[in-house]
Scaffold this motif. Structure first.
Motif, PDB file in Angstrom:
ATOM      1  N   MET A   1       1.016  -1.654   0.333  1.00 19.89           N
ATOM      2  CA  MET A   1      -0.372   0.279  -0.364  1.00 19.89           C
ATOM      3  C   MET A   1       0.842   1.058   0.418  1.00 19.89           C
ATOM      4  O   MET A   1       1.707   1.562   0.727  1.00 19.89           O
ATOM      5  CB  MET A   1      -1.353  -0.125   1.342  1.00 19.89           C
ATOM      6  CG  MET A   1      -1.775  -1.310   1.290  1.00 19.89           C
ATOM      7  SD  MET A   1      -3.353  -0.911   0.066  1.00 19.89           S
ATOM      8  CE  MET A   1      -3.064  -2.516  -0.968  1.00 19.89           C
TER       9      MET A   1
ATOM     10  N   VAL B   1      -6.936   4.911   0.805  1.00 17.15           N
ATOM     11  CA  VAL B   1      -7.619   3.979  -0.016  1.00 17.15           C
ATOM     12  C   VAL B   1      -7.397   4.365  -1.011  1.00 17.15           C
ATOM     13  O   VAL B   1      -7.075   4.324  -2.419  1.00 17.15           O
ATOM     14  CB  VAL B   1      -8.018   3.202   0.675  1.00 17.15           C
ATOM     15  CG1 VAL B   1      -9.094   2.134  -0.546  1.00 17.15           C
ATOM     16  CG2 VAL B   1      -7.793   2.474   2.210  1.00 17.15           C
TER      17      VAL B   1
ATOM     18  N   ASN C   1      -4.947   5.131  -3.174  1.00 20.30           N
ATOM     19  CA  ASN C   1      -3.980   4.134  -3.903  1.00 20.30           C
ATOM     20  C   ASN C   1      -4.946   3.358  -5.217  1.00 20.30           C
ATOM     21  O   ASN C   1      -4.284   2.916  -5.938  1.00 20.30           O
ATOM     22  CB  ASN C   1      -4.343   3.288  -2.582  1.00 20.30           C
ATOM     23  CG  ASN C   1      -2.747   2.778  -1.952  1.00 20.30           C
ATOM     24  OD1 ASN C   1      -1.870   2.381  -2.205  1.00 20.30           O
ATOM     25  ND2 ASN C   1      -2.564   4.128  -0.791  1.00 20.30           N
TER      26      ASN C   1
ATOM     27  N   ALA D   1      -4.263   3.952   3.611  1.00 17.04           N
ATOM     28  CA  ALA D   1      -4.265   2.693   3.131  1.00 17.04           C
ATOM     29  C   ALA D   1      -3.154   1.548   4.081  1.00 17.04           C
ATOM     30  O   ALA D   1      -3.083   0.651   4.004  1.00 17.04           O
ATOM     31  CB  ALA D   1      -3.966   2.528   1.688  1.00 17.04           C
ATOM     32  N   LYS D   2      -2.178   2.254   4.118  1.00 20.82           N
ATOM     33  CA  LYS D   2      -1.175   1.617   5.671  1.00 20.82           C
ATOM     34  C   LYS D   2      -1.262   1.013   6.330  1.00 20.82           C
ATOM     35  O   LYS D   2      -0.970  -0.015   7.102  1.00 20.82           O
ATOM     36  CB  LYS D   2       0.475   1.865   5.665  1.00 20.82           C
ATOM     37  CG  LYS D   2       1.030   2.485   4.337  1.00 20.82           C
ATOM     38  CD  LYS D   2       2.390   3.513   4.533  1.00 20.82           C
ATOM     39  CE  LYS D   2       3.109   3.511   3.428  1.00 20.82           C
ATOM     40  NZ  LYS D   2       3.826   1.863   2.763  1.00 20.82           N
TER      41      LYS D   2
ATOM     42  N   ARG E   1      -5.979  -4.558   2.586  1.00 17.39           N
ATOM     43  CA  ARG E   1      -5.497  -4.598   2.147  1.00 17.39           C
ATOM     44  C   ARG E   1      -5.889  -5.413   0.580  1.00 17.39           C
ATOM     45  O   ARG E   1      -5.271  -4.914  -0.702  1.00 17.39           O
ATOM     46  CB  ARG E   1      -4.180  -4.942   2.731  1.00 17.39           C
ATOM     47  CG  ARG E   1      -3.288  -4.313   3.901  1.00 17.39           C
ATOM     48  CD  ARG E   1      -2.061  -4.186   3.803  1.00 17.39           C
ATOM     49  NE  ARG E   1      -1.392  -3.813   4.639  1.00 17.39           N
ATOM     50  CZ  ARG E   1       0.221  -2.743   4.862  1.00 17.39           C
ATOM     51  NH1 ARG E   1       0.608  -3.623   4.596  1.00 17.39           N
ATOM     52  NH2 ARG E   1       0.056  -2.019   5.609  1.00 17.39           N
TER      53      ARG E   1
ATOM     54  N   VAL F   1      -7.856  -3.664  -1.554  1.00 20.48           N
ATOM     55  CA  VAL F   1      -7.815  -2.812  -2.094  1.00 20.48           C
ATOM     56  C   VAL F   1      -7.455  -3.238  -3.566  1.00 20.48           C
ATOM     57  O   VAL F   1      -7.038  -2.732  -4.082  1.00 20.48           O
ATOM     58  CB  VAL F   1      -7.021  -2.067  -1.061  1.00 20.48           C
ATOM     59  CG1 VAL F   1      -6.164  -0.982  -2.583  1.00 20.48           C
ATOM     60  CG2 VAL F   1      -7.602  -1.224   0.332  1.00 20.48           C
TER      61      VAL F   1
ATOM     62  N   GLN G   1      -8.095  -2.183  -6.956  1.00 23.42           N
ATOM     63  CA  GLN G   1      -7.375  -2.145  -8.411  1.00 23.42           C
ATOM     64  C   GLN G   1      -7.108  -3.065  -9.599  1.00 23.42           C
ATOM     65  O   GLN G   1      -7.439  -1.919 -10.675  1.00 23.42           O
ATOM     66  CB  GLN G   1      -6.110  -1.809  -7.385  1.00 23.42           C
ATOM     67  CG  GLN G   1      -5.108  -0.808  -6.615  1.00 23.42           C
ATOM     68  CD  GLN G   1      -4.453  -0.933  -5.313  1.00 23.42           C
ATOM     69  OE1 GLN G   1      -3.766  -1.983  -5.255  1.00 23.42           O
ATOM     70  NE2 GLN G   1      -3.787   0.274  -5.353  1.00 23.42           N
TER      71      GLN G   1
END
Lengths: 234, 249
Positions: free
Chosen positions: B99, B104, B107, B138-139, B146, B149, B153
């Motif tokens: 991330m 989020v 990202n 996001a981290k 994660r 996410v 993507q």
């Protein structure tokens, strides 16, 4: 102590008086150093990126070379460029010695290794997963590069500050290549050296205050951009 | 820009990969043959160090094999052409997706094509059930989030091939089922899935083919797992899973 306090007070008065000579020196200093850093920044960061993410013959040599260059004194860089730019030197016909261009060249030579070494370290600090992910998400290498640039923006800004701090405060190369000509190549460090040798400490301290204030403001700016400056989150 | 014809059909023959040089070299993959077809899911299973991740990274163009013959249709591709061909069509997701610094939403925006509207990010958030996390750093997300996410993507990128390295490792049953549901939507849209998992029991609802890797070689292949009758699947699956589990352990 009393003498130092008095001199500092005189220095502040000198700054506030708007003395044209002192503000010209400050202007020349910032103009030359900013030009040098702007020219050096893009190729140096690109080179740092290539050294971190690509493997090619001579890569280790280049990393070692730029790290070694960090330790080279400014006066040695100045001397080398002096020999190259002097009338008998290979670039003597360009008549650059004792010009602002020569000072910019000297400061590029000084800042380039710092920018390469520190941006290389910044890119190297990211995981391989970061670069792979950036490539996977991007339709082009350029877009992936900018994603990674954003990821390491604070170390890169740190590199810029370190390089800027080094060149705006260096005296050796500027003195040899610029010649300390009033209203043309006299910058803050060469002026401090000259005024101190003349016994005019107030002007030297006034210029020193500018240098320290600038360093403080830049560092504070970076700190504000970084956020709270802590790894703990709420 | 060159791109893969969809539905994708890629054939890999004689993949060989070693690490190290000379006397210290170690054979990681040997004589691997496989196919990737759009809309199908293949599970690569095997114990740790069997070469699953290396194989996925080679297919994803992230790692160059020592030897490989790669074909699409009647065309044989060299490595450079292969990487050029797949760069926008094959997506590799790590076991722990990376991330980037930012929310989020930020990202997800990295996965947008230049002609894709920003509203696509909202749709991706909704698809992955991450709307409530859109402005979270996001981290700081959990492993399962994660992974979602990363899948969102991929949903934005719509790759022809999606490669996943242990996507449900360390997930609870609920998160695993949710991930499987998301993956099945990729399959339905014609994306080829290649999943590496040490556990042969995972992904049985969506797996068409299963390859067992052992010390860099494919030692067992089960094909057309979803085309057989329910009873056959159950019998074959149970039987093979028992065999695979024994071999892996």
């Amino acid at each position: 102590m009393e003498s130092l306090a008095t001199t500092t007070f005189d220095a502040i008065k000198l700054l506030l008086s708007g003395d044209p000579e002192i503000w010209t020196i400050i202007g020349i200093s910032f103009q030359i150093s900013t030009t040098a850093i702007v020219i050096a920044m893009v190729p140096a960061v690109l080179l740092g990126f290539v050294l971190a993410y690509y493997s090619f013959p001579g890569r280790r040599f280049l990393v070692a070379f730029f790290n070694t260059m960090l330790a080279v004194p400014a006066v040695v860089v100045g001397l080398t460029l002096y020999v190259i730019l002097s009338r008998q030197g290979p670039l003597g016909d360009w008549k650059l010695l004792f010009t602002q261009t020569a000072m910019v060249l000297g400061q590029i030579t000084l800042s380039f290794p710092i920018l390469v070494a520190m941006s290389h370290a910044a890119f190297q600090s990211t995981e391989l997963r970061a670069w792979d992910t950036a490539k996977t998400l991007s339709s082009s290498i350029a877009k992936a590069f900018f994603i990674i640039m954003r990821e390491v923006r604070f170390p890169l800004l740190g590199a810029l500050l370190a390089a800027y701090g080094r060149i705006i405060a260096e005296v050796g190369a500027s003195m040899m290549l610029g010649g300390n000509i009033l209203n043309y190549t006299r910058n803050i460090p060469t002026a401090i050296a000259l005024e101190t040798s003349k016994g005019d400490f107030a002007q030297g301290i006034a210029l020193g205050i500018i240098l320290v204030s600038m360093a403080f403001l830049l560092t504070m700016g970076l700190h504000v951009m970084q956020g709270k400056g802590t790894v703990v989150h709420d | 820009m060159i791109s893969i014809t969809r539905p994708v059909h890629l054939t890999y023959k004689n993949i060989v990969k070693t690490y190290g040089k000379g006397n210290h070299s170690k054979l990681i993959l040997s004589d691997i043959e496989l196919q990737i077809k759009g809309g199908e899911c293949t599970l690569i299973t095997g114990k740790n160090g069997s070469g699953k991740s290396t194989l996925l990274r080679i297919i994803g163009g992230l790692l160059r094999p020592n030897k490989a013959t790669i074909e699409t249709g009647l065309i044989t591709l060299n490595w450079k052409k292969y990487r050029n061909l797949i760069k926008n069509d094959v997506m590799y997701l790590y076991q722990e997706p990376y991330m980037f610094d930012g929310t989020v939403r930020k990202n997800l925006s990295y996965a947008l094509h230049k002609d894709q509207a920003k509203e696509a990010v909202d749709k991706a958030l909704k698809w992955a059930e991450l709307e409530h996390r859109s402005n979270t750093q996001a981290k700081f997300l959990s492993g399962g989030e994660r992974q979602r996410v990363a899948l969102a993507q991929a949903w934005l990128k719509q790759p022809a091939v999606l490669l996943l390295d242990e996507p449900t490792a360390n997930m609870d049953t609920k998160s695993r089922k949710r991930t499987e549901d998301l993956l099945s939507t990729f399959k339905e849209s014609g994306t080829a899935l290649y999943i590496a998992s040490h556990d042969p029991n995972h992904f049985h609802r969506i797996t068409n083919h299963r390859l067992l890797l052992d010390e860099g070689r494919i030692v067992q292949t089960d094909t057309n797992l979803l085309n057989e009758s329910a009873q056959n699947i159950k019998d074959k699956s149970d039987n093979n899973i028992t065999v695979l589990s024994k071999q892996i352990s």
